[in-house]
Design an enzyme around this catalytic site. Sequence first.
Site, PDB file in Angstrom:
ATOM      1  N   TRP A 155      34.250  44.813  45.651  1.00 29.04           N
ATOM      2  CA  TRP A 155      32.306  44.506  45.820  1.00 29.04           C
ATOM      3  C   TRP A 155      31.904  43.525  46.506  1.00 29.04           C
ATOM      4  O   TRP A 155      31.242  43.367  47.811  1.00 29.04           O
ATOM      5  CB  TRP A 155      31.615  43.247  44.709  1.00 29.04           C
ATOM      6  N   PRO A 180      33.445  53.192  43.487  1.00 26.11           N
ATOM      7  CA  PRO A 180      32.908  51.839  44.073  1.00 26.11           C
ATOM      8  C   PRO A 180      32.564  50.505  42.526  1.00 26.11           C
ATOM      9  O   PRO A 180      32.972  50.717  40.709  1.00 26.11           O
ATOM     10  CB  PRO A 180      31.920  51.727  44.411  1.00 26.11           C
ATOM     11  N   ALA A 181      33.616  49.840  43.498  1.00 25.68           N
ATOM     12  CA  ALA A 181      33.194  48.353  42.590  1.00 25.68           C
ATOM     13  C   ALA A 181      31.713  47.579  41.709  1.00 25.68           C
ATOM     14  O   ALA A 181      30.455  48.994  42.106  1.00 25.68           O
ATOM     15  CB  ALA A 181      33.010  46.776  43.417  1.00 25.68           C
ATOM     16  N   SER A 234      42.706  42.575  43.664  1.00 26.18           N
ATOM     17  CA  SER A 234      44.030  41.502  43.913  1.00 26.18           C
ATOM     18  C   SER A 234      45.150  42.360  43.682  1.00 26.18           C
ATOM     19  O   SER A 234      45.422  43.431  42.356  1.00 26.18           O
ATOM     20  CB  SER A 234      43.133  41.194  42.285  1.00 26.18           C
ATOM     21  N   GLU A 255      46.284  48.312  48.728  1.00 28.48           N
ATOM     22  CA  GLU A 255      45.511  47.370  49.515  1.00 28.48           C
ATOM     23  C   GLU A 255      45.208  45.602  49.131  1.00 28.48           C
ATOM     24  O   GLU A 255      44.341  45.709  48.415  1.00 28.48           O
ATOM     25  CB  GLU A 255      44.182  47.654  50.939  1.00 28.48           C
ATOM     26  N   LEU A 256      45.691  44.688  49.159  1.00 27.18           N
ATOM     27  CA  LEU A 256      45.862  43.522  47.986  1.00 27.18           C
ATOM     28  C   LEU A 256      45.758  42.342  48.475  1.00 27.18           C
ATOM     29  O   LEU A 256      45.374  41.877  49.182  1.00 27.18           O
ATOM     30  CB  LEU A 256      47.093  43.386  46.951  1.00 27.18           C
ATOM     31  N   CYS A 289      40.289  39.669  51.936  1.00 28.40           N
ATOM     32  CA  CYS A 289      41.663  39.398  51.340  1.00 28.40           C
ATOM     33  C   CYS A 289      42.317  38.981  52.567  1.00 28.40           C
ATOM     34  O   CYS A 289      43.430  38.306  52.390  1.00 28.40           O
ATOM     35  CB  CYS A 289      42.237  40.360  51.465  1.00 28.40           C
ATOM     36  N   GLU A 386      44.768  32.508  45.445  1.00 29.95           N
ATOM     37  CA  GLU A 386      44.039  32.838  47.089  1.00 29.95           C
ATOM     38  C   GLU A 386      43.187  32.021  46.045  1.00 29.95           C
ATOM     39  O   GLU A 386      42.621  32.184  45.435  1.00 29.95           O
ATOM     40  CB  GLU A 386      43.239  34.128  46.854  1.00 29.95           C
TER      41      GLU A 386
HETATM   42  P1  NAP Z   1      40.359  43.451  40.826  1.00 30.73           P
HETATM   43  O1  NAP Z   1      39.757  42.531  40.043  1.00 30.73           O
HETATM   44  O2  NAP Z   1      41.287  43.621  41.320  1.00 30.73           O
HETATM   45  O3  NAP Z   1      39.312  44.253  41.289  1.00 30.73           O
HETATM   46  C1  NAP Z   1      39.465  45.096  42.600  1.00 30.73           C
HETATM   47  C2  NAP Z   1      38.183  46.781  42.268  1.00 30.73           C
HETATM   48  O4  NAP Z   1      39.188  46.858  40.995  1.00 30.73           O
HETATM   49  C3  NAP Z   1      37.142  47.013  41.567  1.00 30.73           C
HETATM   50  O5  NAP Z   1      36.255  47.861  41.358  1.00 30.73           O
HETATM   51  C4  NAP Z   1      37.770  46.445  39.828  1.00 30.73           C
HETATM   52  O6  NAP Z   1      36.122  47.012  39.186  1.00 30.73           O
HETATM   53  C5  NAP Z   1      38.551  47.134  39.238  1.00 30.73           C
HETATM   54  N1  NAP Z   1      39.379  47.374  38.391  1.00 30.73           N
HETATM   55  C6  NAP Z   1      39.002  46.015  37.863  1.00 30.73           C
HETATM   56  N2  NAP Z   1      40.062  45.826  36.406  1.00 30.73           N
HETATM   57  C7  NAP Z   1      40.422  47.190  36.429  1.00 30.73           C
HETATM   58  C8  NAP Z   1      41.525  48.115  35.912  1.00 30.73           C
HETATM   59  N3  NAP Z   1      42.478  47.192  35.176  1.00 30.73           N
HETATM   60  N4  NAP Z   1      41.758  49.182  36.334  1.00 30.73           N
HETATM   61  C9  NAP Z   1      41.235  49.598  37.176  1.00 30.73           C
HETATM   62  N5  NAP Z   1      40.248  48.592  38.569  1.00 30.73           N
HETATM   63  C10 NAP Z   1      40.186  47.865  37.770  1.00 30.73           C
HETATM   64  O7  NAP Z   1      39.830  42.303  42.551  1.00 30.73           O
HETATM   65  P2  NAP Z   1      38.418  41.307  42.785  1.00 30.73           P
HETATM   66  O8  NAP Z   1      38.424  40.063  42.429  1.00 30.73           O
HETATM   67  O9  NAP Z   1      36.757  42.260  42.038  1.00 30.73           O
HETATM   68  O10 NAP Z   1      37.899  41.557  44.406  1.00 30.73           O
HETATM   69  C11 NAP Z   1      38.615  40.697  45.134  1.00 30.73           C
HETATM   70  C12 NAP Z   1      40.411  41.048  45.683  1.00 30.73           C
HETATM   71  O11 NAP Z   1      40.931  42.315  46.312  1.00 30.73           O
HETATM   72  C13 NAP Z   1      41.105  40.012  46.431  1.00 30.73           C
HETATM   73  O12 NAP Z   1      42.358  39.490  45.443  1.00 30.73           O
HETATM   74  C14 NAP Z   1      41.025  40.080  48.017  1.00 30.73           C
HETATM   75  O13 NAP Z   1      42.249  39.717  48.988  1.00 30.73           O
HETATM   76  C15 NAP Z   1      40.768  41.911  47.576  1.00 30.73           C
HETATM   77  N6  NAP Z   1      40.781  42.283  48.936  1.00 30.73           N
HETATM   78  C16 NAP Z   1      42.227  42.937  49.834  1.00 30.73           C
HETATM   79  C17 NAP Z   1      41.505  43.371  50.984  1.00 30.73           C
HETATM   80  C18 NAP Z   1      42.954  44.197  51.551  1.00 30.73           C
HETATM   81  O14 NAP Z   1      42.674  45.124  52.202  1.00 30.73           O
HETATM   82  N7  NAP Z   1      44.031  43.958  51.559  1.00 30.73           N
HETATM   83  C19 NAP Z   1      40.713  43.870  50.623  1.00 30.73           C
HETATM   84  C20 NAP Z   1      39.218  43.333  50.192  1.00 30.73           C
HETATM   85  C21 NAP Z   1      39.648  42.861  49.405  1.00 30.73           C
HETATM   86  P3  NAP Z   1      35.218  46.095  38.703  1.00 30.73           P
HETATM   87  O15 NAP Z   1      34.136  45.579  39.886  1.00 30.73           O
HETATM   88  O16 NAP Z   1      33.812  47.293  38.125  1.00 30.73           O
HETATM   89  O17 NAP Z   1      35.266  45.502  37.396  1.00 30.73           O
END
Ligand code: NAP
Length: 483
Positions: A155, A180-181, A234, A255-256, A289, A386
């Site tokens: 998101w 998408p999220a 994440s 990309e985590l 991130c 983080e």
């Molecule tokens: P997240 O919980 O991992 O969610 C990211 C995406 O994955 C969302 O679309 C989420 O859907 C989905 N998701 C969650 N659990 C899942 C599962 N068990 N199976 C499949 N999909 C699943 O991450 P966040 O906390 O929302 O986002 C922030 C993280 O992203 C941070 O750690 C940040 O560092 C990282 N990030 C990395 C980059 C990069 O390029 N390295 C760029 C941006 C962000 P829902 O939202 O619908 O739950």
Amino acid sequence: MDKLNDPSLLKCHSYINGQWHPSDTQIAVTNPATNEVIGYVSDAGISDVELAIDAAKVAFKTWSAHTAAERANLMRKWFDLLIANQQDLATILTLEQGKPLAEAKAEIAYGAAYIEWFAEEGKRIYGDTIPAPANDKRIVVIKQPVGVVASITPWNFPNAMIARKAAAALAAGCTFVGRPASQTPLSALAMAELAERAGIPSGVFNIVVDDDAKGIGQVLTQHPDIAKFTFTGSTQVGRQLIAQCASTVKKVSMELGGNAPFIVFDDADIDAAVQGAIAAKYRNAGQTCVCANRIFVHDSILEEFTHKFSKTVSKLTIGNGLHESTHIGPMISTKAVADVDNLVNASVILGAKVTLGGSVAKQGSHFYQPTVLTNVTNDMPIAKEEIFGPVSAIISFTDEDEVINMANDTEYGLAAYFYARDIGRVWRVSEALQYGMIGINEGIISNAAAPFGGVKQSGIGREGSKYGLDDYLEIKYLCIGGI
Ligand code: NAP
């Protein structure tokens, strides 16, 4: 949404095979700045995702057979439409995600730049000829698109994270199913509307919106017709998804998360370092991130840096992203606010000092005060995890080796930053930091021409640049005999 010049950019169904697919159940999309529902989007089921995969598989046959120039022309039209609608796309983005409108506009331009850049780079997918070990043989290497690509994106950059992946995939000749999220589907659907207007053929770019990340994630990571899975999110979720992809041995890009060190050496231009740290920390309310997570400052300049930095942070205004004066918008959820507050409190108990901010803001439960913590040590929770919020953790150091060891003491390896003028130090530190990207006297590093990605548990693969295409291509070796 009455602020939009073109309200037809607002879509409320998944986009599959060139059609908008309604469903019986709806997901409410809320504005984090006001908690108001700004729209409802159909909640797709597993059968819709399968439909999108089937459509992408069929479309792959014709899309991959287009010339690179034909694909580039369509992608260029898509880019032009994204830029022509930048204001509306930014408004939608701010309404569903919260970031200040100026940042949202910058994200639209940043995302579109990947589409423009990869459209051009797709024309340069060169193969190789290799000297053969025998005179009657020739060795030729060609590169071909991997096939159907699936993505899951977060998101925090609802437009750019999809654009970065889809641009490289489509330019390589792949077709795309994006998920998408669930908090921010409207930006993705508006991109789909503009892809359609640009003439991107049905089935090439599909967006499926759902509220069941786990269930849909299982399909996207295990379906035999998906050749490649790409994820931004994440590290914790990324690990699970890599494991799921193993069942069909998919190509993966990840990309985590990150835990970026931002190091200010004693020979740094302190004013420039302050500006760099503000940009690297407080953009998107600290929810990126590549955000500076730990700010290491040489003890001889600690007082001056902390004073100037805190003074600048104190001028950042909190508010609704649609208001022009806002620097820090809402965080994505009240849970995100609580997580940041818990990290701050846990570190204060261990001796960190709140120099500025330090609590939920008066603007409401989605807002956190721009915060500066000093007296932080590298083993406190705020330095280990983080932060993903507008909180700076300042740690002092005395020498170069010590700070490199502290900076590398993490499972993450996405972005790192340092400010120094000594050229020997610039090389030494650049080579010693175990990170995929290093900002040297610079706080904003990402652009379409550069390879974005991490090492260690921050990811696999690169997005952007000539290297970004490799993730969407297979290498095929042709051995021609009997010559
Ligand atoms: P997240 O919980 O991992 O969610 C990211 C995406 O994955 C969302 O679309 C989420 O859907 C989905 N998701 C969650 N659990 C899942 C599962 N068990 N199976 C499949 N999909 C699943 O991450 P966040 O906390 O929302 O986002 C922030 C993280 O992203 C941070 O750690 C940040 O560092 C990282 N990030 C990395 C980059 C990069 O390029 N390295 C760029 C941006 C962000 P829902 O939202 O619908 O739950």
